[in-house]
Design a protein around this motif. Structure first.
Motif, short mmCIF file in Angstrom:
data_model
loop_
_atom_site.label_atom_id
_atom_site.label_comp_id
_atom_site.label_asym_id
_atom_site.label_seq_id
_atom_site.Cartn_x
_atom_site.Cartn_y
_atom_site.Cartn_z
N LEU A 12 -4.23 4.36 4.95
CA LEU A 12 -4.06 2.91 4.97
C LEU A 12 -3.53 2.48 3.62
CD1 LEU A 12 -7.20 1.57 6.87
CD2 LEU A 12 -4.97 2.26 7.76
N THR A 13 -2.42 1.73 3.64
CA THR A 13 -1.77 1.33 2.39
C THR A 13 -1.62 -0.18 2.32
OG1 THR A 13 0.41 1.71 3.41
CG2 THR A 13 -0.53 3.51 2.09
N TRP A 14 -1.65 -0.67 1.09
CA TRP A 14 -1.59 -2.11 0.79
C TRP A 14 -0.14 -2.53 0.57
CZ3 TRP A 14 0.00 -5.25 -3.25
CH2 TRP A 14 -0.56 -6.53 -3.33
N HIS A 15 0.25 -3.64 1.22
CA HIS A 15 1.63 -4.11 1.07
C HIS A 15 1.68 -5.61 0.79
CE1 HIS A 15 3.54 -0.32 2.30
NE2 HIS A 15 2.43 -0.17 3.00
N GLY A 16 0.61 -6.18 0.29
CA GLY A 16 0.58 -7.60 0.00
C GLY A 16 -0.53 -8.30 0.74
N GLU A 17 -0.59 -9.59 0.60
CA GLU A 17 -1.68 -10.38 1.18
C GLU A 17 -1.73 -10.19 2.70
OE1 GLU A 17 -3.05 -15.07 1.52
OE2 GLU A 17 -1.69 -14.43 -0.08
N GLN A 18 -2.89 -9.75 3.19
CA GLN A 18 -3.17 -9.53 4.60
C GLN A 18 -2.13 -8.63 5.27
OE1 GLN A 18 -4.21 -13.16 6.67
NE2 GLN A 18 -5.76 -13.71 5.16
N ASP A 19 -1.70 -7.62 4.52
CA ASP A 19 -0.71 -6.67 5.04
C ASP A 19 -1.16 -5.25 4.69
OD1 ASP A 19 1.48 -5.27 5.91
OD2 ASP A 19 2.95 -6.34 4.68
N VAL A 20 -1.95 -4.67 5.57
CA VAL A 20 -2.39 -3.28 5.46
C VAL A 20 -1.71 -2.50 6.57
CG1 VAL A 20 -4.36 -1.72 5.75
CG2 VAL A 20 -4.59 -3.76 4.33
N ARG A 21 -1.16 -1.33 6.23
CA ARG A 21 -0.41 -0.54 7.20
C ARG A 21 -0.90 0.91 7.23
NH1 ARG A 21 5.65 -2.33 5.06
NH2 ARG A 21 5.18 -4.58 4.88
N VAL A 22 -0.67 1.57 8.35
CA VAL A 22 -0.85 3.02 8.44
C VAL A 22 0.46 3.65 7.99
CG1 VAL A 22 -1.36 4.98 9.91
CG2 VAL A 22 -2.47 2.77 10.35
N SER A 23 0.39 4.49 6.95
CA SER A 23 1.60 5.07 6.38
C SER A 23 1.48 6.59 6.29
CB SER A 23 1.86 4.52 4.98
OG SER A 23 1.96 3.11 4.99
N GLU A 24 2.63 7.26 6.32
CA GLU A 24 2.69 8.69 6.03
C GLU A 24 2.91 8.84 4.52
OE1 GLU A 24 2.33 11.52 7.67
OE2 GLU A 24 1.78 10.52 9.56
N VAL A 25 1.99 9.52 3.86
CA VAL A 25 2.05 9.68 2.41
C VAL A 25 1.81 11.16 2.08
CG1 VAL A 25 1.21 7.33 1.99
CG2 VAL A 25 -0.42 9.22 2.11
N PRO A 26 2.18 11.58 0.88
CA PRO A 26 1.94 12.99 0.52
C PRO A 26 0.45 13.32 0.46
CG PRO A 26 3.57 11.97 -0.95
CD PRO A 26 2.96 10.86 -0.14
N LYS A 27 0.13 14.51 0.91
CA LYS A 27 -1.25 15.00 0.81
C LYS A 27 -1.57 15.25 -0.67
CE LYS A 27 -4.11 18.89 2.41
NZ LYS A 27 -4.09 20.14 3.21
N PRO A 28 -2.76 14.87 -1.13
CA PRO A 28 -3.09 15.05 -2.55
C PRO A 28 -3.20 16.52 -2.93
CG PRO A 28 -5.04 14.38 -1.33
CD PRO A 28 -3.88 14.25 -0.38
N GLU A 29 -2.97 16.78 -4.21
CA GLU A 29 -3.06 18.13 -4.75
C GLU A 29 -3.97 18.15 -5.97
OE1 GLU A 29 0.95 19.16 -5.68
OE2 GLU A 29 1.54 19.47 -3.59
#
Length: 389
Positions: free
Chosen positions: A4-21
């Motif tokens: 879940l990523t933040w994109h501004g006020e009341q804008d949370v999205r499901v995103s594909e992001v790199p797996k942590p290392e």
């Protein structure tokens, strides 16, 4: 991985992001099995927390299984089941050595930003702005844990995730709030806010010897939970004047201990509440301190005010004169979670408390944006949501 990523006020999205290392030899990586949405996440959701950046991974109440450890990690092994505290602490600075883990000197790589705002930097937090470290949060499939020997608590028992997950934040936060209230035998404790932290503050007040607990809110299902699970007397602040009702209930003395489990987005009534919200929206103040004002007014002379509710900056018209003239003690702070992990886990394992009672919703990580909206709008009797990646 999904997060879940933040994109501004009341804008949370499901995103594909790199797996942590692994970045540092004291890191660990966990595969998250459960993660929760916290009331303080709504401060991010509603755009009140400065230094957020588009695409930031949010969330700070995770648990899961260790899948990788750095070369210098000594206390964790691959396969361990752990709950991760929301505070990131080095374990070696003066503050950590004094069990004040949320004040760690070393974990925030962006300490200078916080220092300019606060005078000093507290510890870094998972998923909670760049001012507080810029670390990726735990509403994701995987999470990197810095200082892995200091943070996570290993759960060896067969207790389900739902019973131990809240060791990450809200159970220790409610307990520390009650502890900070200096509760003594025969005390009456008033708790403002019946969200998850307030519910655990109520439970903890009883554990620490309170004679009466009075819970204050306006949401029917929260007040019902406080009565049913917390054995608390309740006040609906939309139906009763809180000060008048508390004076009536305490013979004009006032509660001995007052706990503000609300924080920056307090909903006041009347012109004062409207003015607070308008000032916050116009950036004339960062916080809406209605509950702080009310608790100061209501607390008995010589009493204690404990503040676990998150505040972000400036508050207007805060009545400090009564604090001094009534000889009130005020204790605040982000939770020193690591201090409480072992003793509170023991309470759960011994059956003294089952923290899962606060869960109202369970959903998948993909449903996270919808659950943020539901929680923010107080719809569908939403009190606490657990997400499963």
């Amino acid at each position: 991985m999904q997060a879940l990523t933040w994109h501004g006020e009341q804008d949370v999205r499901v995103s594909e992001v790199p797996k942590p290392e692994i970045v540092n030899p004291n890191d660990a990586i966990i595969e998250i099995t459960a993660t929760a949405i916290c009331g303080s996440d709504l401060h991010l959701y509603n755009g009140y927390m400065p230094s957020m950046r588009e695409g930031d991974i949010i969330g700070h109440e995770p648990m899961g299984e260790v899948v990788e450890v750095g070369d210098e990690v000594e206390t964790l092994e691959v396969g361990d089941r752990v709950v991760v505290p929301f505070t990131i602490s080095c374990g070696s600075c003066w503050f950590c050595g004094s069990d004040m883990y949320s004040l760690c000197d070393n974990s925030n790589p962006n300490a200078e930003i916080a220092r300019k705002v606060m005078g000093h930097s507290p510890a870094a937090l998972f998923g909670y702005s760049h001012m507080l470290g810029g670390y990726a949060g735990g509403q994701a499939e995987y999470l990197r844990i810095p200082y892995a020997d200091v943070g996570p608590v290993t759960v060896d028992s067969g207790l389900p995730d739902e019973q131990v997950l809240f060791l990450s934040d809200v159970f220790p936060t409610g307990y520390m709030a009650a502890e900070n209230a200096d509760i003594e035998e025969n005390d009456t404790v008033a708790v403002w806010g019946c969200g998850a932290v307030g519910q655990f503050a109520i439970q903890s007040a009883w554990m620490l010897g309170a004679e009466r607990v009075i819970a204050i809110d306006r949401i029917p299902e929260r007040l019902e939970m406080a009565r049913e699970h917390g054995d608390a007397e309740t006040i609906d602040f939309e139906e009763d004047d809180v000060y008048d009702r508390l004076m009536e209930m305490t013979g004009d003395r006032g509660p001995d201990r007052c706990i503000d489990a609300v924080g920056t987005e307090a909903h006041g009534t009347g012109l004062v509440g409207f003015a607070d919200q308008a000032k916050q929206e116009m950036h004339l103040q960062e916080d809406r301190p209605h509950v702080l004002r009310q608790a100061i007014k209501c607390c008995r002379k010589g009493g204690t005010l404990s503040v676990p509710g998150v505040y972000l900056g400036r508050s207007d018209n805060l009545p400090f004169g009564p604090v001094m003239n009534k000889s009130l003690t005020v204790k605040t702070g982000q939770t020193h979670v690591q201090r409480y992990l072992d003793p509170l886990l023991e309470k759960i394992e011994e059956g003294e408390i089952d923290p899962s009672f606060v869960i109202s919703h369970q959903a998948s990580l993909e449903d996270g944006p919808e659950m943020y909206e539901t929680f923010n709008e107080k719809e569908d009797e939403c009190i606490k949501t657990v997400l499963t990646p």
